[in-house]
Write an enzyme that holds these catalytic residues in place. Structure first.
Site, short mmCIF file in Angstrom:
data_model
loop_
_atom_site.label_atom_id
_atom_site.label_comp_id
_atom_site.label_asym_id
_atom_site.label_seq_id
_atom_site.Cartn_x
_atom_site.Cartn_y
_atom_site.Cartn_z
N ASP A 98 15.56 58.11 -64.18
CA ASP A 98 14.80 58.92 -63.96
C ASP A 98 15.05 60.61 -63.46
OD1 ASP A 98 11.83 60.91 -63.37
OD2 ASP A 98 11.10 59.12 -63.36
N ASP A 199 11.66 65.00 -64.51
CA ASP A 199 10.40 65.43 -63.66
C ASP A 199 9.84 66.62 -64.17
OD1 ASP A 199 9.05 63.64 -61.63
OD2 ASP A 199 9.78 65.27 -60.60
N GLU A 256 8.76 66.38 -68.69
CA GLU A 256 6.92 66.38 -67.79
C GLU A 256 6.46 67.21 -68.46
OE1 GLU A 256 5.00 64.68 -64.06
OE2 GLU A 256 6.65 65.25 -63.31
N ASP A 329 1.52 57.88 -61.81
CA ASP A 329 1.10 59.08 -61.53
C ASP A 329 -0.70 58.62 -61.18
OD1 ASP A 329 3.17 60.40 -59.59
OD2 ASP A 329 3.37 61.35 -61.52
O1 TEU Z 1 4.79 64.67 -60.81
C1 TEU Z 1 4.57 65.82 -61.25
C2 TEU Z 1 3.58 66.56 -60.73
O2 TEU Z 1 3.28 67.18 -61.63
C3 TEU Z 1 2.45 65.34 -59.96
O3 TEU Z 1 1.79 66.62 -59.46
C4 TEU Z 1 1.43 64.78 -60.49
O4 TEU Z 1 0.32 66.33 -60.94
C5 TEU Z 1 1.04 64.33 -59.30
O5 TEU Z 1 1.85 63.06 -59.26
C6 TEU Z 1 -0.56 64.22 -58.95
O6 TEU Z 1 -1.66 63.75 -58.30
C7 TEU Z 1 6.16 64.14 -60.78
C8 TEU Z 1 5.98 62.65 -60.85
O7 TEU Z 1 5.63 61.94 -61.80
C9 TEU Z 1 5.20 62.13 -59.57
O8 TEU Z 1 5.51 60.90 -59.24
C10 TEU Z 1 6.17 62.86 -58.23
O9 TEU Z 1 5.43 62.88 -57.35
C11 TEU Z 1 6.39 64.12 -58.20
O10 TEU Z 1 6.97 65.32 -60.30
C12 TEU Z 1 7.42 65.20 -57.15
O11 TEU Z 1 8.74 64.30 -57.77
#
Ligand code: TEU
Ligand code: CA
Length: 554
Positions: A98, A199, A256, A329
């Site tokens: 990641d 990410d 992402e 998430d």
């Molecule tokens: O998630 C990015 C993201 O857009 C988050 O706002 C997501 O919508 C949120 O987790 C919803 O509750 C990434 C990762 O996948 C996530 O686990 C991390 O917390 C985040 O980035 C910060 O690195």
């Protein structure tokens, strides 16, 4: 389309902390993953994406990295990681790490040095602004609640964090930051990684100069999305990243990304796109509200279908989407996309087939292959996820009762996906001999890998069949590259599409518990997959059972 090594693969996401604990400390680890490689090989997956296991305070469970060159001791050692890469390779599998570079941890050396000398080299690694009494530099709300500005310890400055305050944003406008990122990526790629999942990457480009946007809640703040919508030029960073890293290694990268504009799709995932692929978040985003989780609208089967088809139409054959039912998430897909009360083995298999056969790269999230479900919660104190804890507060502030707010959290909490993997009906679902860091879903006695391996009709064995079908030399080209054409799209609670290549395949799912009829005037050649043991048919007319899914060669 130029063929790539990863086009016909199946990917699997591992959340290391909850996958398998090898030493009884209650935390999943890399040796644990190594010991389960044969399980994954047997399932048939090829690409393994590991959520972060770098050195981290784990405030956001590893998405807050304090050293990009180290493995957190709780997850193992660098030798373990190298061993994992080697052992995976031996089995024809590749590892994705990641890449979390929108922000680092406030415990990273760069940030520590920025605190010591905000006007020096490392101050420029972050977004710092002079502190003004009673006034913030901007009114943006962080993803995890509250303003994005926090005092920089021992200084007269404030720093920007679009996520948690312990996740300061890196300043991508600074070429030195970009150099550091590329250096680290190449260092990992040299170790033999297959690539990266990238990410929160849409956040790296900020709209400059910073300014306020209209408030969208009572708190007087506005969502980060307002700023992101105005930020131009992210492509320069992403193109540079591709050329300096992925491209040299023919690495796989999946971004992402969820706010690309239709015209930009070729830039992202076309022939020489920034990424190999981007995730399709259309279904996960559906029904969301800027007000918070409490205000979101549940998704119906027809919405689900339309979201999938909308994404498919948008991408066409420009490139490859990465299709997901869930990730770390999101709540469990079977609890979200199957109407309440109907979540059963048949409906789980139907959802699996409908998603898996879409054009693109299928991603399976750990436990999805078992049909793992959301976890019941009885109090907010049981919840670990920082996002869920914030959304609980938001719901209360909006006037929901504690009971109502808890229901909202139970529906959406990221903990739903993060409960330990259910390996067996033994103690702690066979995940650990110690005390699991997060509560095990009590349904592990009936939903677990060991039981499903022994049951030919299990959800897991259905996933195995789906994976085997994608790899069947006869149908592979059609499933991987064939066009997708929706059928009977306007029919209620029915999701059906053709995959057209050398063969024509029909994928059809009866997305309800009641029976439903379809007619196939030309009939079909062969049944490739069926989640029931029979087909109720009569001269070109098929009466589908509740939640029956069929994959037919026409
Ligand atoms: O998630 C990015 C993201 O857009 C988050 O706002 C997501 O919508 C949120 O987790 C919803 O509750 C990434 C990762 O996948 C996530 O686990 C991390 O917390 C985040 O980035 C910060 O690195
Ligand atoms: Ca452990």
């Amino acid at each position: 389309m130029t063929k790539k090594w990863w086009h016909d693969k199946v990917a699997y996401q591992i959340y290391p902390k909850s996958f398998y604990d090898s030493n009884g400390d209650g935390i999943g680890d890399i040796p644990g993953i190594i010991s389960k490689l044969d399980y994954l090989k047997d399932l048939g997956v090829d690409i393994l994406w590991l959520s972060p296991c770098y050195q981290s305070p784990l405030v956001d469970q590893g998405y807050d990295i304090s050293d990009y060159y180290r493995i957190d001791p709780r997850f193992g050692t660098m030798e373990d990681m190298e061993e994992l890469i080697a052992q995976a390779k031996k089995r024809g599998m590749s590892i994705l790490m990641d890449l979390v570079v929108n922000h680092c941890s406030d415990e990273h050396e760069w940030f520590q040095k920025a605190c010591e000398d905000p006007d020096g080299k490392y101050g420029k690694f972050f977004y710092l602004r002079d502190k003004k009494e009673g006034e913030l530099p901007t009114n943006w709300r962080s993803y995890f609640g509250g303003p994005v500005w926090e005092d920089l310890p021992c200084t007269s400055k404030q720093y920007l964090h679009v996520f948690h305050r312990k996740q300061p944003d890196l300043n991508w406008e600074n070429p030195e930051v970009r150099e550091e990122v590329y250096k680290n990526m190449n260092w990992w790629l040299e170790k033999g990684l297959g690539g990266f999942r990238v990410d929160a990457i849409v956040n790296i480009k900020k709209a400059l100069p910073f300014h306020d946007y209209p408030a969208d809640r009572e708190d007087g703040l506005c969502s980060i999305n307002a700023m992101l919508a105005e930020a131009k030029g992210i492509g320069e960073f992403l193109g540079e990243m591709r050329d300096r890293t992925f491209k040299k290694y023919d690495a796989f990268s999946v971004g992402e990304v969820f706010n690309e504009k239709p015209g930009e799709i070729p830039d992202y995932i076309g022939e020489n796109g920034y990424f190999s692929s981007i995730f399709d978040f259309n279904e996960t985003i559906f029904g969301g509200s800027e007000k918070g989780w409490y205000d979101s609208v549940p998704i119906t089967p027809d919405d689900y279908k339309n979201c999938c088809f909308e994404s498919q139409a948008k991408i066409g054959d420009t490139g490859f989407l990465s299709n997901i039912i869930e990730n770390h998430d999101e709540p469990r897909g079977v609890s979200r996309y199957i109407p309440q009360g109907d979540c059963c083995v048949e409906s789980k298999k139907m959802l699996a087939a409908l998603n898996f056969m879409l054009r693109g790269l299928p991603f399976i999230y750990q436990g999805q292959e078992l049909g793992m479900e959301n976890v019941p919660i009885s109090s907010i104190d049981e919840v670990d996820d920082i996002s869920a804890r914030d959304e609980y507060k938001v719901a209360l502030e909006a006037g929901l009762s504690p009971e109502e707010a808890l229901k909202v959290i139970a529906r959406f909490s990221r903990d739903n996906a993060r409960t330990p993997m259910q390996w067996s009906a033994g103690k702690n679902a066979g995940f650990t001999t110690g005390t699991p860091w997060l509560k095990v879903n009590p349904n592990y006695t009936s939903i677990n890998a060991k039981a499903q391996m022994a049951d030919p009709d299990s959800v897991m064995n259905f996933y195995k069949k789906l994976i085997a079908l994608r790899k069947d030399p006869l149908y592979r080209e059609t499933i991987v590259y064939g066009a997708l054409e929706p059928v009977w799209q306007e029919r209620h609670n029915l999701m059906a599409y053709y995959r057209k290549g050398e063969y024509t395949l029909l994928v059809v799912g009866n997305y309800q518990r009641e029976e439903q009829e379809i007619t196939l005037p030309q009939g079909y050649q062969k049944v490739l997959l069926n989640n029931y043991h029979d087909i109720n048919e009569d001269s070109g007319c098929i009466r589908l059972h509740g939640y029956q899914v069929l994959i037919l060669e026409i």
